[in-house]
Design an enzyme around this catalytic site. Structure first.
Site, PDB file in Angstrom:
ATOM      1  N   THR A 135       0.806  -1.221   0.000  1.00  0.00           N
ATOM      2  CA  THR A 135       0.000   0.000   0.000  1.00  0.00           C
ATOM      3  C   THR A 135       0.841   1.274   0.000  1.00  0.00           C
ATOM      4  OG1 THR A 135      -1.445   1.321   1.418  1.00  0.00           O
ATOM      5  CG2 THR A 135      -0.160  -0.357   2.517  1.00  0.00           C
ATOM      6  N   GLU A 137       0.185   3.639   1.687  1.00  0.00           N
ATOM      7  CA  GLU A 137       0.211   4.122   3.082  1.00  0.00           C
ATOM      8  C   GLU A 137       1.614   3.959   3.685  1.00  0.00           C
ATOM      9  OE1 GLU A 137      -2.236   5.406   5.359  1.00  0.00           O
ATOM     10  OE2 GLU A 137      -3.402   5.796   3.556  1.00  0.00           O
ATOM     11  N   TYR A 161      -1.870   0.053  10.748  1.00  0.00           N
ATOM     12  CA  TYR A 161      -2.088  -0.609   9.455  1.00  0.00           C
ATOM     13  C   TYR A 161      -0.815  -0.569   8.618  1.00  0.00           C
ATOM     14  CZ  TYR A 161      -3.650  -1.006   4.575  1.00  0.00           C
ATOM     15  OH  TYR A 161      -3.777  -1.358   3.246  1.00  0.00           O
ATOM     16  N   LYS A 165       1.840  -3.487   7.461  1.00  0.00           N
ATOM     17  CA  LYS A 165       2.049  -3.739   6.032  1.00  0.00           C
ATOM     18  C   LYS A 165       3.533  -3.605   5.663  1.00  0.00           C
ATOM     19  CE  LYS A 165      -2.023  -4.477   3.961  1.00  0.00           C
ATOM     20  NZ  LYS A 165      -2.302  -5.553   3.005  1.00  0.00           N
TER      21      LYS A 165
HETATM   22  P1  NAP Z   1     -11.409  -5.195   1.898  1.00  0.00           P
HETATM   23  O1  NAP Z   1     -12.539  -4.970   0.946  1.00  0.00           O
HETATM   24  O2  NAP Z   1     -11.493  -4.625   3.270  1.00  0.00           O
HETATM   25  O3  NAP Z   1     -11.169  -6.774   1.996  1.00  0.00           O
HETATM   26  C1  NAP Z   1     -10.359  -7.315   3.003  1.00  0.00           C
HETATM   27  C2  NAP Z   1     -10.506  -8.811   2.950  1.00  0.00           C
HETATM   28  O4  NAP Z   1      -9.675  -9.360   3.997  1.00  0.00           O
HETATM   29  C3  NAP Z   1     -11.935  -9.304   3.207  1.00  0.00           C
HETATM   30  O5  NAP Z   1     -12.183 -10.413   2.374  1.00  0.00           O
HETATM   31  C4  NAP Z   1     -11.861  -9.751   4.658  1.00  0.00           C
HETATM   32  O6  NAP Z   1     -12.768 -10.775   4.966  1.00  0.00           O
HETATM   33  C5  NAP Z   1     -10.445 -10.317   4.701  1.00  0.00           C
HETATM   34  N1  NAP Z   1      -9.966 -10.483   6.067  1.00  0.00           N
HETATM   35  C6  NAP Z   1      -9.910  -9.568   7.051  1.00  0.00           C
HETATM   36  N2  NAP Z   1      -9.406 -10.132   8.171  1.00  0.00           N
HETATM   37  C7  NAP Z   1      -9.141 -11.422   7.867  1.00  0.00           C
HETATM   38  C8  NAP Z   1      -8.623 -12.511   8.604  1.00  0.00           C
HETATM   39  N3  NAP Z   1      -8.301 -12.409   9.899  1.00  0.00           N
HETATM   40  N4  NAP Z   1      -8.483 -13.708   7.975  1.00  0.00           N
HETATM   41  C9  NAP Z   1      -8.848 -13.852   6.680  1.00  0.00           C
HETATM   42  N5  NAP Z   1      -9.367 -12.867   5.942  1.00  0.00           N
HETATM   43  C10 NAP Z   1      -9.505 -11.659   6.531  1.00  0.00           C
HETATM   44  O7  NAP Z   1     -10.026  -4.647   1.272  1.00  0.00           O
HETATM   45  P2  NAP Z   1      -9.658  -4.375  -0.253  1.00  0.00           P
HETATM   46  O8  NAP Z   1      -9.937  -2.948  -0.538  1.00  0.00           O
HETATM   47  O9  NAP Z   1     -10.234  -5.427  -1.098  1.00  0.00           O
HETATM   48  O10 NAP Z   1      -8.076  -4.515  -0.196  1.00  0.00           O
HETATM   49  C11 NAP Z   1      -7.420  -5.743  -0.527  1.00  0.00           C
HETATM   50  C12 NAP Z   1      -5.993  -5.677  -0.016  1.00  0.00           C
HETATM   51  O11 NAP Z   1      -5.303  -4.601  -0.651  1.00  0.00           O
HETATM   52  C13 NAP Z   1      -5.862  -5.453   1.473  1.00  0.00           C
HETATM   53  O12 NAP Z   1      -4.750  -6.178   1.920  1.00  0.00           O
HETATM   54  C14 NAP Z   1      -5.605  -3.958   1.582  1.00  0.00           C
HETATM   55  O13 NAP Z   1      -4.898  -3.658   2.759  1.00  0.00           O
HETATM   56  C15 NAP Z   1      -4.758  -3.736   0.347  1.00  0.00           C
HETATM   57  N6  NAP Z   1      -4.831  -2.392  -0.210  1.00  0.00           N
HETATM   58  C16 NAP Z   1      -6.028  -1.846  -0.516  1.00  0.00           C
HETATM   59  C17 NAP Z   1      -6.054  -0.574  -1.074  1.00  0.00           C
HETATM   60  C18 NAP Z   1      -7.361   0.063  -1.456  1.00  0.00           C
HETATM   61  O14 NAP Z   1      -7.390   1.268  -1.711  1.00  0.00           O
HETATM   62  N7  NAP Z   1      -8.448  -0.683  -1.584  1.00  0.00           N
HETATM   63  C19 NAP Z   1      -4.866   0.131  -1.325  1.00  0.00           C
HETATM   64  C20 NAP Z   1      -3.661  -0.494  -1.035  1.00  0.00           C
HETATM   65  C21 NAP Z   1      -3.641  -1.758  -0.479  1.00  0.00           C
HETATM   66  P3  NAP Z   1     -14.240 -10.482   5.585  1.00  0.00           P
HETATM   67  O15 NAP Z   1     -15.127 -10.285   4.374  1.00  0.00           O
HETATM   68  O16 NAP Z   1     -14.460 -11.729   6.333  1.00  0.00           O
HETATM   69  O17 NAP Z   1     -14.112  -9.261   6.441  1.00  0.00           O
HETATM   70  P1  GDP Z   2      -7.002   5.686   3.493  1.00  0.00           P
HETATM   71  O1  GDP Z   2      -6.305   6.550   2.499  1.00  0.00           O
HETATM   72  O2  GDP Z   2      -6.686   4.233   3.318  1.00  0.00           O
HETATM   73  O3  GDP Z   2      -6.857   6.127   4.883  1.00  0.00           O
HETATM   74  O4  GDP Z   2      -8.559   5.754   3.051  1.00  0.00           O
HETATM   75  P2  GDP Z   2      -9.828   6.477   3.698  1.00  0.00           P
HETATM   76  O5  GDP Z   2     -10.851   6.498   2.628  1.00  0.00           O
HETATM   77  O6  GDP Z   2     -10.218   5.838   4.986  1.00  0.00           O
HETATM   78  O7  GDP Z   2      -9.331   7.963   4.025  1.00  0.00           O
HETATM   79  C1  GDP Z   2      -8.839   8.834   3.021  1.00  0.00           C
HETATM   80  C2  GDP Z   2      -8.643  10.221   3.626  1.00  0.00           C
HETATM   81  O8  GDP Z   2      -9.922  10.794   3.888  1.00  0.00           O
HETATM   82  C3  GDP Z   2      -7.881  10.229   4.957  1.00  0.00           C
HETATM   83  O9  GDP Z   2      -6.981  11.308   4.975  1.00  0.00           O
HETATM   84  C4  GDP Z   2      -8.987  10.468   5.984  1.00  0.00           C
HETATM   85  O10 GDP Z   2      -8.539  11.117   7.164  1.00  0.00           O
HETATM   86  C5  GDP Z   2      -9.919  11.369   5.182  1.00  0.00           C
HETATM   87  N1  GDP Z   2     -11.285  11.418   5.703  1.00  0.00           N
HETATM   88  C6  GDP Z   2     -11.987  12.539   6.001  1.00  0.00           C
HETATM   89  N2  GDP Z   2     -13.179  12.236   6.478  1.00  0.00           N
HETATM   90  C7  GDP Z   2     -13.272  10.887   6.497  1.00  0.00           C
HETATM   91  C8  GDP Z   2     -14.300   9.995   6.916  1.00  0.00           C
HETATM   92  O11 GDP Z   2     -15.375  10.388   7.378  1.00  0.00           O
HETATM   93  N3  GDP Z   2     -14.032   8.662   6.789  1.00  0.00           N
HETATM   94  C9  GDP Z   2     -12.850   8.210   6.280  1.00  0.00           C
HETATM   95  N4  GDP Z   2     -12.654   6.885   6.161  1.00  0.00           N
HETATM   96  N5  GDP Z   2     -11.843   9.039   5.896  1.00  0.00           N
HETATM   97  C10 GDP Z   2     -12.065  10.370   6.011  1.00  0.00           C
END
Ligand code: NAP
Ligand code: GDP
Length: 347
Positions: A135, A137, A161, A165
């Protein structure tokens, strides 16, 4: 025989990736948490009848579950030539990671250790390719906001987080080097879709627009509206994951849109889809977003949504992935936001 194993298959990315791989005739094995089989299968419900999809219960905090799945895959395909393991499971919400830091570490860091060891001792590690969902992040408190983050930008994580990671990142690299494993890393910037939980800013805002438009809600409360994020579409980003796994050597790739928007700009774009024209007045916690058409005050700041530490500027340089993987996005952020707002208007 094309075979893949996805952790986190019920999540946003896992569900889009499963769709992509099933379309490519993969046999897809997915690990699902026991509690989730009763509750939150919505993202993959439409795939459940596909006979090439096999779901098994497991958990990143239960190493034997991953060992067992890898063993069952080997028994099912005794002559397997290649298995692609995508590790997408995570406590993925940054703000929540401050509330459950130990669980975040168990899943996002130690869970990856368990999975890598399960592969290492599987008896067919040389046939396995591994993808770690990393990520942007990791960049955290970016010091130089004059340019995009690339392979040379230092990591400076700002949440449980991101720290977990970073451990997973380093371990993935260590196991690649130390045990000669085909371990790849996709360092992805924010990617979103209608399948994303409304705990995240993007979905919360798009759902908020829909609810305000339909008169179900009259105000949206947000935290920090000053941070910048590089947003893309999850459907485009899982294609990058696939390409990363096809690349001959295991490498580390940045995936991003190469554009960044302030949270307040994202809000303006989303509200515009339904005809609201948002402008801002006031400062700090007294800042208010209002619709210039009607004068209605719609967006307020709730300081309880501020994080103990936030990441203020993300902008990824994905030129290497674009050049060498041939990856590019199909969707613009405006198209994605429109799809998300319309989805929430009808669901
Ligand atoms: P998500 O929608 O929150 O999905 C997370 C998945 O992890 C869900 O299937 C969840 O299962 C599973 N999970 C959580 N805890 C677990 C555990 N203890 N054992 C097994 N499975 C577990 O996240 P996403 O957006 O698809 O992201 C996928 C990956 O990319 C993650 O690793 C995230 O950190 C990384 N990532 C995401 C972004 C983004 O912007 N989306 C950016 C950079 C990296 P449940 O359905 O059971 O909760
Ligand atoms: P992140 O980039 O993985 O932290 O994704 P988020 O969608 O959770 O947050 C993106 C940015 O939006 C961060 O800087 C948050 O602090 C900001 N933010 C502002 N208001 C909100 C809110 O109500 N919910 C979330 N999730 N983020 C917020």
């Amino acid at each position: 025989m094309l075979v893949a194993f996805i952790t986190g298959i019920t999540g946003q990315d896992g569900s889009f990736l499963a769709e992509l791989l099933l379309e490519k005739n993969y046999h897809v094995w997915g690990m699902v948490r026991k509690s989730t089989t009763n509750t939150r299968m919505i993202n993959i419900e439409h795939l459940l009848d596909n006979t090439n999809l096999k779901l098994r219960c497991g958990d990143m905090t239960d190493s034997s579950s991953m060992t067992n799945i890898l063993r069952e895959i080997k028994e099912t395909y005794p002559n397997i030539e290649k298995l692609d393991v995508y590790n997408l499971a995570a406590v993925s919400h940054v703000a929540i990671s401050f509330e459950i830091p130990q669980q975040t570490t168990s899943v996002n860091a130690l869970g990856v250790l368990s999975l890598l060891d399960a592969i290492r001792f599987s008896g067919y590690k040389d046939k396995i390719r591994f993808y770690q969902a990393s990520t942007s992040e990791l960049y955290g408190d970016v010091q130089d906001t004059s340019k995009a983050q690339d392979e040379t930008t230092p990591y400076n994580p700002q949440s449980p987080y991101a720290i977990a990671k970073l451990y997973a990142n380093d371990l993935t690299l260590l196991y690649r080097k130390g045990y000669n494993m085909h371990n790849t890393i996709g360092l992805l910037n924010n990617h979103i879709s209608y399948r994303r939980s409304p705990l995240f800013l993007d979905s919360k805002v798009c759902k908020g627009v829909a609810d305000i438009y339909h008169g179900k809600m009259d105000k949206l409360y947000l935290g920090n509206v000053n941070s910048y994020r590089d947003f893309g579409y999850a459907k485009d980003y899982v294609k990058a994951m696939y390409l990363i796994m096809q690349y001959p050597t295991p490498e580390h790739w940045i995936i991003s849109s190469q554009k960044t928007y302030q949270v307040r700009e994202f809000v303006e774009k989303a509200f515009k889809i339904k005809g609201f024209n948002i402008q801002w007045k006031g400062e700090g916690i007294d800042e208010i977003g209002y619709d210039t058409n009607t004068g209605r005050e719609l967006i307020f700041i709730d300081p309880s949504l501020f994080r103990p530490a936030d990441v203020n500027f993300l902008l990824g340089d994905s030129s290497r992935a674009r050049e060498l993987l041939g990856w590019e996005e199909e969707y613009t952020i405006d198209q994605v936001i429109e799809e998300m707002v319309e989805y929430h208007c009808t669901h």
